[in-house]
Design a protein around this motif. Sequence first.
Motif, PDB file in Angstrom:
ATOM      1  N   PRO A  27       0.780  -1.241   0.000  1.00  0.00           N
ATOM      2  CA  PRO A  27       0.000   0.000   0.000  1.00  0.00           C
ATOM      3  C   PRO A  27       0.812   1.293   0.000  1.00  0.00           C
ATOM      4  O   PRO A  27       0.290   2.339  -0.357  1.00  0.00           O
ATOM      5  N   GLY A  66       7.074   5.010   1.200  1.00  0.00           N
ATOM      6  CA  GLY A  66       6.750   5.117   2.639  1.00  0.00           C
ATOM      7  C   GLY A  66       7.872   4.672   3.556  1.00  0.00           C
ATOM      8  O   GLY A  66       7.674   4.591   4.767  1.00  0.00           O
ATOM      9  N   ALA A  68      11.571   2.199   4.540  1.00  0.00           N
ATOM     10  CA  ALA A  68      11.985   0.791   4.554  1.00  0.00           C
ATOM     11  C   ALA A  68      10.752  -0.048   4.889  1.00  0.00           C
ATOM     12  O   ALA A  68       9.803   0.463   5.484  1.00  0.00           O
ATOM     13  N   ASP A  69      10.782  -1.308   4.510  1.00  0.00           N
ATOM     14  CA  ASP A  69       9.643  -2.182   4.823  1.00  0.00           C
ATOM     15  C   ASP A  69       9.780  -2.636   6.281  1.00  0.00           C
ATOM     16  O   ASP A  69      10.629  -3.474   6.604  1.00  0.00           O
ATOM     17  N   ILE A  70       8.949  -2.060   7.156  1.00  0.00           N
ATOM     18  CA  ILE A  70       9.100  -2.323   8.597  1.00  0.00           C
ATOM     19  C   ILE A  70       8.851  -3.800   8.895  1.00  0.00           C
ATOM     20  O   ILE A  70       9.367  -4.339   9.867  1.00  0.00           O
ATOM     21  N   GLY A 107      13.306   5.768   4.613  1.00  0.00           N
ATOM     22  CA  GLY A 107      14.147   5.378   3.481  1.00  0.00           C
ATOM     23  C   GLY A 107      13.705   6.048   2.195  1.00  0.00           C
ATOM     24  O   GLY A 107      14.527   6.302   1.300  1.00  0.00           O
ATOM     25  N   GLU A 110      15.285   9.277   2.187  1.00  0.00           N
ATOM     26  CA  GLU A 110      16.725   9.087   1.961  1.00  0.00           C
ATOM     27  C   GLU A 110      17.018   8.849   0.480  1.00  0.00           C
ATOM     28  O   GLU A 110      18.026   9.317  -0.047  1.00  0.00           O
ATOM     29  N   GLU A 130      11.957   8.014  11.658  1.00  0.00           N
ATOM     30  CA  GLU A 130      12.540   6.822  12.281  1.00  0.00           C
ATOM     31  C   GLU A 130      12.515   6.861  13.808  1.00  0.00           C
ATOM     32  O   GLU A 130      12.301   5.828  14.456  1.00  0.00           O
ATOM     33  N   GLY A 138      18.742   5.047   8.666  1.00  0.00           N
ATOM     34  CA  GLY A 138      19.847   4.090   8.502  1.00  0.00           C
ATOM     35  C   GLY A 138      20.419   4.058   7.105  1.00  0.00           C
ATOM     36  O   GLY A 138      21.236   3.201   6.784  1.00  0.00           O
ATOM     37  N   ARG A 278      -2.717   0.472  13.739  1.00  0.00           N
ATOM     38  CA  ARG A 278      -3.403   0.242  12.463  1.00  0.00           C
ATOM     39  C   ARG A 278      -4.384  -0.925  12.547  1.00  0.00           C
ATOM     40  O   ARG A 278      -5.352  -0.982  11.811  1.00  0.00           O
ATOM     41  N   LYS A 282      -9.806  -2.308  13.192  1.00  0.00           N
ATOM     42  CA  LYS A 282     -10.301  -3.312  12.238  1.00  0.00           C
ATOM     43  C   LYS A 282     -11.102  -4.386  12.960  1.00  0.00           C
ATOM     44  O   LYS A 282     -10.714  -4.838  14.031  1.00  0.00           O
TER      45      LYS A 282
END
Length: 661
Positions: A27, A66, A68-70, A107, A110, A130, A138, A278, A282
Amino acid sequence: MAHIPFSKSVSARLRDSVFVVVIDNPPVNALSADVRSGLMAALDHVASLDAATGIVLTGAGSTFIGGADIKEFGKPSVEPMLPEVIERIEAFGKPVVAAVNGAALGGGCEVALACHGRIVGEKASFGLPEVKLGIVPGAGGTQRLPRLIGLVAAIDLIGSGRAVKTGEAVALGLADGIATDPVGAAIALAHEFTGKPLRRTGVICVPPAEDPAAVSAAEAKVLAKSRGQSAPAEAIRLVKATGELDLRQGLAEERATFLRLRDSSESAALRHIFFAERAAGKVEGLDKASSRKIETVAVVGTGLMGSGIAVSALTSGHRVIALEQTPEAAASGKARIAETLDKSVRSGRLTAGGRDDCLARLQTTAEAKDLVKADLVIEAVFDDLTVKTDLFRRLDGIVRADAILATNTSYLNPDAIAAATADPSRVVGLHFFSPANVMRLVEVVDCAKTAPEVLASALAFVKGLGKLPVVCGVTEGFIGNSIFSAYRREAEFMLEDGALPQEIDAALEAYGFPMGIFAVNDMAGLEIAWARRKRQAATRDPAARYVEIADRLCEAGRLGHKSGRGWYAYPDGKRTIDPEVTAVIEAARAAKNIASRSFTPAEIMSRLLKAMVDEGTALLADGVAARPGDIDVVMINGYGFPAHRGGPMFAAEQNKDQPHA
Ligand code: 3HC
């Protein structure tokens, strides 16, 4: 030229001799391993493609990247790593321009910083959030941002994690221009750059030393807000190092710090909260329920809570009808709402035009029949069952059949309120926290008969206010006040057992709460809880432990801050230990023959956390809370539980093998 895929989520097309690379990883276009390898492959391709004079990087949909992929954090790393991709972009032989179509975060920011130019679309934003995840940037953020915008602004942005929109981005020197078609403008900029020496951010000298006082002030402002967290201070250290270390050394130090913090309990806790927030709104299966459009909101009662709710609805674009009992009360309600809006203008959160627009959408009235236009009615009247049931019964005959009725009760049973109406399926609980125009948390109470589309509509409405909904079932005090009552009870048990209010508050504050529980009680006032205790006295289990200390204080007129005395004294407004309170506590211990003992801060926290967790476990067992994370989100956003501890349920899970918190 045709569309060329480089990985599942990265593809490109040649346009006007510039290779437009699109990241399409819904997303939020996070920089997953697939995106990173796709970007590397695209760079490789263009390096040897004579037909391409440069690259434009952009995101599909409404986000640029959005971050880095957390979700990859904590898993084995997969090459290529983000710093490699970013260094490749910066060192690339042809111009690379970012067309920042939406949020460029972490990221993503960055990546944009390493590009040779940045064009922003109207919905763009930049941020290095971050620290909100307990880490530092990072992939060069702490080293490149100060080179572009200076130390003071970089400390502010990286230390706070706040994002800037287009206007501020241009003013700070982060963006080269704003365009309605950022890709088109970025292609033009890439052409302009062709054949000229490229602007590589990493080799820019950090702007000459800024006023050291301004640097210290920016640093102090960040540190004042980062109680108990280590990431903001580490981020500032790295930003300041740009004046002393060369780029390579700075990047190495940044990466080492990032990796160390990424594996810390602080970061694990904050990541837990990121995902828990998040998930909290739901409900399984609810995605199938269609939600009703809510444009006009009626608020019944314009006291502190009602006017806060009205302001929140107005500032998010709704029409508001505020109902009071008399025209005079309606006029004071209007004045209260206008004053709150004015306060937002004074603090810069709202423009004067925005306030006028809000006031134009506000109608205050003493005529209940005016509520016929409402899609949603929120009652915020006195928390008394008869008052609320009478009101709902009356509204039943006035509002439209498809209007939703919401109660803002804190402690009453919303099922009992719903039962007073002809159609309980349209009743839902919306428990706002005070001040409602400021606090993000709203407990959305799924009552016994609430229809799925009513719940879905209430959730969509709360999200539309920019707030954080947590769904809960019916019980006295819902999630938050149930846990608050349990831990307040435990704190009072400890008073009898030998601890003093200031010791308990000090332990809570050292743990990271902004204020201890007794200081909070003083601020809120002791009289409401006193009245509840008196109401409950007849039905209280005589065998249950009951601490009378708070009653003695109330009887002595010590009702908290507003009466100048409560658990503490407040000479000149300053919280001060009061020997009179100590005497009341000692007398209570003596009356029960309790041999007083001392407590360490760790023991105090251990007992308080256990009380919270036991209550939380009961709420989960009863289905009042759906997930442990929901409880954590409520306690952090409504009761000052420190976010970097992850909430009581998370902290207990982390500490389960240790003797004390
Ligand atoms: N990684 C993985 N998943 C992410 C993500 C990320 N960086 N950002 C968002 N998501 C997921 C969310 O969990 C959510 O998933 P769900 O639908 O399963 O619940 C979904 O994307 C949508 O997120 P939101 O509900 O938050 O969507 P919004 O449209 O309201 O907001 C956003 C979009 C502004 C991008 C917001 O999601 C956000 O702030 N994301 C986090 C940004 C961030 O912290 N980035 C830094 C990451 S750390 C980093 O980059 C380290 C680097 O320095 C090396």
